[in-house]
Scaffold this motif. Structure first.
Motif, PDB file in Angstrom:
ATOM      1  N   ALA A   1      23.429  31.196  44.013  1.00  0.00           N
ATOM      2  CA  ALA A   1      23.224  30.035  43.557  1.00  0.00           C
ATOM      3  C   ALA A   1      23.976  28.908  44.102  1.00  0.00           C
ATOM      4  N   LEU A   2      25.161  29.433  44.848  1.00  0.00           N
ATOM      5  CA  LEU A   2      25.879  28.497  45.552  1.00  0.00           C
ATOM      6  C   LEU A   2      25.525  28.152  46.904  1.00  0.00           C
ATOM      7  N   GLY A   3      24.436  28.628  47.296  1.00  0.00           N
ATOM      8  CA  GLY A   3      23.995  28.525  48.784  1.00  0.00           C
ATOM      9  C   GLY A   3      24.462  29.554  49.629  1.00  0.00           C
ATOM     10  N   GLU A   4      25.530  30.384  49.198  1.00  0.00           N
ATOM     11  CA  GLU A   4      26.302  31.253  50.183  1.00  0.00           C
ATOM     12  C   GLU A   4      25.534  32.502  50.466  1.00  0.00           C
ATOM     13  N   GLN A   5      25.788  33.110  51.652  1.00  0.00           N
ATOM     14  CA  GLN A   5      25.148  34.349  52.220  1.00  0.00           C
ATOM     15  C   GLN A   5      25.405  35.379  51.442  1.00  0.00           C
ATOM     16  N   THR A   6      24.588  36.338  51.015  1.00  0.00           N
ATOM     17  CA  THR A   6      24.961  37.515  50.255  1.00  0.00           C
ATOM     18  C   THR A   6      24.307  38.640  50.524  1.00  0.00           C
ATOM     19  N   LYS A   7      24.333  39.688  49.844  1.00  0.00           N
ATOM     20  CA  LYS A   7      23.750  40.994  50.277  1.00  0.00           C
ATOM     21  C   LYS A   7      22.215  40.901  49.949  1.00  0.00           C
ATOM     22  N   ILE A   8      21.208  41.374  50.712  1.00  0.00           N
ATOM     23  CA  ILE A   8      19.884  41.354  50.669  1.00  0.00           C
ATOM     24  C   ILE A   8      19.506  42.699  49.863  1.00  0.00           C
ATOM     25  N   ILE A   9      18.922  42.722  48.637  1.00  0.00           N
ATOM     26  CA  ILE A   9      18.641  43.873  47.968  1.00  0.00           C
ATOM     27  C   ILE A   9      17.019  44.280  48.244  1.00  0.00           C
ATOM     28  N   GLU A  10      16.982  45.259  49.091  1.00  0.00           N
ATOM     29  CA  GLU A  10      15.697  45.681  49.592  1.00  0.00           C
ATOM     30  C   GLU A  10      14.820  46.260  48.400  1.00  0.00           C
ATOM     31  N   LEU A  11      13.736  45.723  48.063  1.00  0.00           N
ATOM     32  CA  LEU A  11      12.841  46.110  46.919  1.00  0.00           C
ATOM     33  C   LEU A  11      12.445  47.763  47.256  1.00  0.00           C
ATOM     34  N   ALA A  12      12.032  47.953  48.505  1.00  0.00           N
ATOM     35  CA  ALA A  12      11.451  49.286  48.752  1.00  0.00           C
ATOM     36  C   ALA A  12      12.684  50.377  48.445  1.00  0.00           C
ATOM     37  N   ASP A  13      13.834  49.904  48.927  1.00  0.00           N
ATOM     38  CA  ASP A  13      14.882  50.858  48.634  1.00  0.00           C
ATOM     39  C   ASP A  13      15.282  51.078  47.387  1.00  0.00           C
ATOM     40  N   VAL A  14      15.206  49.791  46.439  1.00  0.00           N
ATOM     41  CA  VAL A  14      15.089  49.986  44.983  1.00  0.00           C
ATOM     42  C   VAL A  14      14.230  51.112  44.412  1.00  0.00           C
ATOM     43  N   ALA A  15      12.975  50.847  44.922  1.00  0.00           N
ATOM     44  CA  ALA A  15      11.965  51.711  44.275  1.00  0.00           C
ATOM     45  C   ALA A  15      12.141  53.168  44.543  1.00  0.00           C
ATOM     46  N   ARG A  16      12.741  53.297  45.661  1.00  0.00           N
ATOM     47  CA  ARG A  16      12.907  54.811  46.195  1.00  0.00           C
ATOM     48  C   ARG A  16      14.000  55.424  45.318  1.00  0.00           C
ATOM     49  N   SER A  17      15.094  54.659  45.145  1.00  0.00           N
ATOM     50  CA  SER A  17      16.145  55.050  44.424  1.00  0.00           C
ATOM     51  C   SER A  17      16.038  55.425  43.066  1.00  0.00           C
ATOM     52  N   LEU A  18      14.899  54.695  42.477  1.00  0.00           N
ATOM     53  CA  LEU A  18      14.371  55.079  41.125  1.00  0.00           C
ATOM     54  C   LEU A  18      13.558  55.966  41.023  1.00  0.00           C
ATOM     55  N   GLY A  19      13.112  56.776  41.939  1.00  0.00           N
ATOM     56  CA  GLY A  19      12.417  57.855  41.928  1.00  0.00           C
ATOM     57  C   GLY A  19      11.028  57.708  42.486  1.00  0.00           C
ATOM     58  N   ILE A  20      10.667  56.710  43.158  1.00  0.00           N
ATOM     59  CA  ILE A  20       9.315  56.572  43.410  1.00  0.00           C
ATOM     60  C   ILE A  20       9.070  57.098  44.902  1.00  0.00           C
ATOM     61  N   GLU A  21       8.206  58.130  45.249  1.00  0.00           N
ATOM     62  CA  GLU A  21       8.280  58.642  46.415  1.00  0.00           C
ATOM     63  C   GLU A  21       7.196  58.007  47.362  1.00  0.00           C
ATOM     64  N   THR A  22       6.168  57.486  46.952  1.00  0.00           N
ATOM     65  CA  THR A  22       5.105  56.698  47.420  1.00  0.00           C
ATOM     66  C   THR A  22       5.279  55.017  47.529  1.00  0.00           C
ATOM     67  N   VAL A  23       5.912  54.705  48.429  1.00  0.00           N
ATOM     68  CA  VAL A  23       6.037  53.067  48.648  1.00  0.00           C
ATOM     69  C   VAL A  23       5.338  52.611  49.981  1.00  0.00           C
ATOM     70  N   GLU A  24       4.609  51.611  49.580  1.00  0.00           N
ATOM     71  CA  GLU A  24       3.864  50.967  51.023  1.00  0.00           C
ATOM     72  C   GLU A  24       4.174  49.676  50.795  1.00  0.00           C
ATOM     73  N   VAL A  25       4.563  48.888  52.122  1.00  0.00           N
ATOM     74  CA  VAL A  25       4.682  47.687  52.312  1.00  0.00           C
ATOM     75  C   VAL A  25       3.486  47.195  52.894  1.00  0.00           C
ATOM     76  N   VAL A  26       2.931  45.881  52.607  1.00  0.00           N
ATOM     77  CA  VAL A  26       1.786  45.320  53.328  1.00  0.00           C
ATOM     78  C   VAL A  26       1.960  43.846  53.279  1.00  0.00           C
ATOM     79  N   ASP A  27       1.232  43.307  54.414  1.00  0.00           N
ATOM     80  CA  ASP A  27       1.284  41.893  54.339  1.00  0.00           C
ATOM     81  C   ASP A  27      -0.200  41.132  53.967  1.00  0.00           C
ATOM     82  N   PRO A  28      -0.071  40.565  52.779  1.00  0.00           N
ATOM     83  CA  PRO A  28      -1.489  40.125  52.073  1.00  0.00           C
ATOM     84  C   PRO A  28      -2.253  39.286  53.020  1.00  0.00           C
TER      85      PRO A  28
END
Length: 729
Positions: free
Chosen positions: A610-637
């Motif tokens: 919120a302050l405009g500072e650079q911070t860690k990018i949380i990758e959605l694919a990593d989060v999904a896999r860490s929650l137990g999802i084995e099939t994760v696909e990334v597409v460009d719509p």
């Protein structure tokens, strides 16, 4: 000091809306910590504080959701610093678990919960009245009716909070939050507090034995709050020695004053409304003979008064609704009915066309929805264009049989009546009846695109499939006597290409799958012509609703669409749940790298805070896999065919899966090259009637692209079946 509210000139004025005024009030009170989750109409509170944060040493954050935001503010308050948390009314539902118990523990540093209600639901899925939440939680509430009150009440709320050692709610409504007014500034308090935490577990640990005691402490605090309310400067009697007294709060009170001759009535303006100022009201009631109550939404003040003074004119008696917001005209009509003022001739409303909300030009969500809708396609005919020329039959027989013979065609042109015609072909029905009717299992349906395939070795020409098809789309080949049916020519049907009237088009299906939705821009996917999203309940609900449908036994493939910010807010528990319970749900995370609907605030995946500072990018694919999802696909719509291929793969997959549709919101990136329509366009309508880009319109001759609206995404160019759209040089 570049921030708008950073001006340190007591007695001067600024033009502020209600949200900005709350922010200024917090700064004047010496707030140390501010937290929030974006949500219209409350978003600007945190945004405005964040702009001034570095000027005053304030920490400001966009939290991942409202309960986290409240917990952050509570922690700061427990350490003795002043804190503010802001949210819209439905966000208070998310934060309620913490808020209810926070009333028991109490606070040390002043803690203000700024909540913006949304009468008429301009940007919300329900109407709520936060005044009733104050009663439910036993948290004192101040009800601001204009930006000046929003500032003054916020500033005062910190003092009240510390005096009572309770959190205090400051409530605004949409018109107050977004309406601008001249606001007088006060002195900015320079905080010199030292953050320290009193490690008194008996106060802060809410096990039953401690909670019982703290509940009694809370009730004692409310008694003190009632005394404060009865003498509050925000509760004002204007005694004009008249028989009729008008009691009101919020913006409705000022609407009433704007349409009546104020000198002909006595007035009670209530700003500190919970606990209800009973003694003050009794004093007012003793001076008038008739009482009228004016308040938006539910009859909160009315119900409090009825315990003390049963004979009042409330919503029912004066004809004011508890649904929607008030306007001066609504208030005036009610008073005209009571004979309190004369009706005036209103200016007639302009007869303007309806402009429903729509996904923006270039929106990647529309591109994904189009890909999802067109996974299963069929050749559709517009009977208003079809003239029965049977060119489609010749084109089909040439493509499939290398001969001009309509009898060997997979499409049939039929005359419906003397004035209309229709070309019929396979509709790729769900659970196709023709497949079920075949006694030899010679027909099968693709799970990827829904097309019907005939196994000629098994087919014996019995013809049972023919009457099973209500569209008449199946016939027997005149030579082999085997069933023949349209297969859409692998997505490029010859009949569509050769139709001289552009009556044929390859259409997708929006009813062959279930698509549960969520809160965000992408909710607009329920609107025509996209027609994709079928549910919208609350933040994160789409994933769990999808799981419930699957476990209830639905046969359709279920997709749950959710935005990136909403996923971080409330989608992660649902995703963990479907992984744990092996739910056959595909979660589609529409990642546009921002909280687009509320004004492009950063998300945990954006790399900024919120302050405009650079911070860690949380990758959605990593989060999904860490929650137990084995099939994760990334597409460009924007790559529609590539997206279709991934969706078709998922259609065959059994188990929890995730598709991440990744493309930035077009409003945040440089425009691509504008597209133009070529003379080859035959006005087939796919770009308008199926894709639905608002930058494209269609005339009787061809499509047209408005260069001022086009964002240059190029999806229209990709989906045009006649290659009639290109990048403009």
């Amino acid at each position: 000091m570049n921030a708008k509210i950073a001006v340190d000139k007591p007695g001067s004025f600024l033009l502020l809306n209600g949200d900005e005024a709350v922010a200024r009030g917090a700064v004047e009170a010496g707030v140390k910590v501010a937290s929030s989750y974006p949500g219209t109409p409350s978003t600007e509170i945190l945004e405005t504080i964040a702009e001034a944060a570095k000027n005053f040493g304030i920490y400001a954050e966009w939290s991942v959701n409202e309960i986290v935001a409240l917990e952050v503010a509570a922690g700061a308050s427990m350490a003795g610093e002043r804190a503010i948390v802001s949210m819209k009314h439905v966000g208070l539902n998310v934060a309620s678990d913490a808020a209810m118990t926070l009333a028991y523990t109490g606070v040390v540093g002043g803690l203000v919960i700024a909540v913006c209600d949304d009468p008429a639901m301009y940007s919300s899925q329900n109407e709520q009245d936060t005044r009733y939440f104050a009663v439910h939680s036993d948290i004192p509430l101040l009800d601001a009716a204009n930006p000046q009150e929003a500032l003054d009440m916020t500033r005062e709320a910190f003092k009240i909070s510390e005096r009572l050692q309770l959190p205090v709610i400051v409530r605004l409504t949409t018109r107050v939050a977004h309406g601008k007014a001249r606001v007088e500034l006060n002195e900015i308090v320079k905080s010199s507090r030292r953050a320290e935490f009193d490690k008194n577990a008996s106060r802060w640990v809410m096990v039953p034995s401690n909670a019982i005691r703290q509940h009694r402490v809370l009730k004692e605090g409310l008694q003190k709050a009632t005394e404060i309310a009865n003498s509050s400067k925000f509760n004002v009697i204007e005694d004009n020695r008249k028989e009729i007294g008008i009691v009101g709060s919020g913006i409705g009170y000022y609407y009433a004053r704007s349409v009546l001759d104020t000198s002909q009535f006595s007035w009670l303006k209530l700003g500190f409304v919970y606990p209800f100022p009973t003694e003050l009201f009794k004093s007012f009631a003793s001076k008038v003979k008739k009482i009228i109550v004016v308040e938006e939404l539910r009859p909160f003040i009315e119900n409090n008064i009825k315990y003390l003074h049963p004979e009042i004119l409330g919503k029912t008696e004066i004809g004011l609704d508890e649904i929607g917001e008030f306007t001066p005209d609504v208030i005036k009509d009610a008073f005209v009915g009571l004979g309190l003022c004369e009706k005036t001739e209103l200016q007639k409303d302009l007869d303007l066309p309806i402009r429903p909300p729509v996904l923006c030009p270039g929106c990647p969500h529309r591109a994904f929805y189009y890909a999802l809708n067109t996974v299963n396609q069929f050749v559709d005919c517009n009977p208003q264009k079809c003239n029965g020329c049977v060119v489609c039959e010749y084109a089909c027989s040439l493509e499939k049989e290398k001969t001009f013979n309509p009898v060997k065609s997979r499409i049939r042109a039929v005359r419906l009546d003397p004035l209309s015609n229709m070309a019929m072909t396979c509709r790729t029905c769900e659970d196709a009846p023709c497949v079920a009717a075949c006694p030899k299992d010679a027909l099968s349906q693709s799970t990827e695109d829904g097309t019907i395939t005939v196994n000629e070795e098994k087919c014996n020409g019995c013809g049972w499939c023919i009457p099973a098809c209500k569209y008449g789309a199946i016939t027997l080949h005149p030579d082999s006597l085997k069933a023949i049916v349209c297969d859409t020519c692998n997505g490029e049907p010859a009949c569509v290409q050769w139709c001289p009237e552009s009556a044929l088009s390859l259409k997708g299906k929006t009813t062959d799958k279930i698509v549960t939705g969520d809160i965000g821009c992408y909710t607009l996917g329920f609107m025509p012509p996209v027609n994709t999203v079928q549910t919208c309940l609350c933040m994160g609900a789409g994933i769990s609703q999808a799981a419930g449908m699957i476990h209830a036994g639905v046969k359709d493939k279920v997709f749950a669409v959710i935005g990136d910010s909403t996923f971080f807010h409330g989608g992660m528990p649902g995703l963990l749940n479907i992984a744990y319970n092996k739910s056959n749900v595909c979660v589609v995370i529409l990642d546009n790298n921002t909280v687009a609907m509320t004004g492009h605030q950063p998300t945990p995946g954006s790399g900024k805070n919120a302050l405009g500072e650079q911070t860690k990018i949380i990758e959605l694919a990593d989060v999904a896999r860490s929650l137990g999802i084995e099939t994760v696909e990334v597409v460009d719509p924007y790559d529609v065919e590539g997206t279709r291929k991934v969706i078709r793969k998922i259609l065959d997959y059994r188990g929890p899966s995730v598709i991440i549709s990744r493309r930035p919101c077009p409003l945040l990136v440089k425009r691509g090259p504008t597209r133009e329509v070529l003379e080859e366009c035959n006005a087939c309508g796919v770009c308008v009637e199926e894709f639905g880009c608002p930058a494209i319109s269609i005339t009787s001759e061809r499509a047209e692209i408005d260069p001022t609206l086009c964002y240059g995404c190029g999806v229209c160019e990709e989906i045009c079946p006649f290659e009639a759209i290109r990048s403009k040089e």
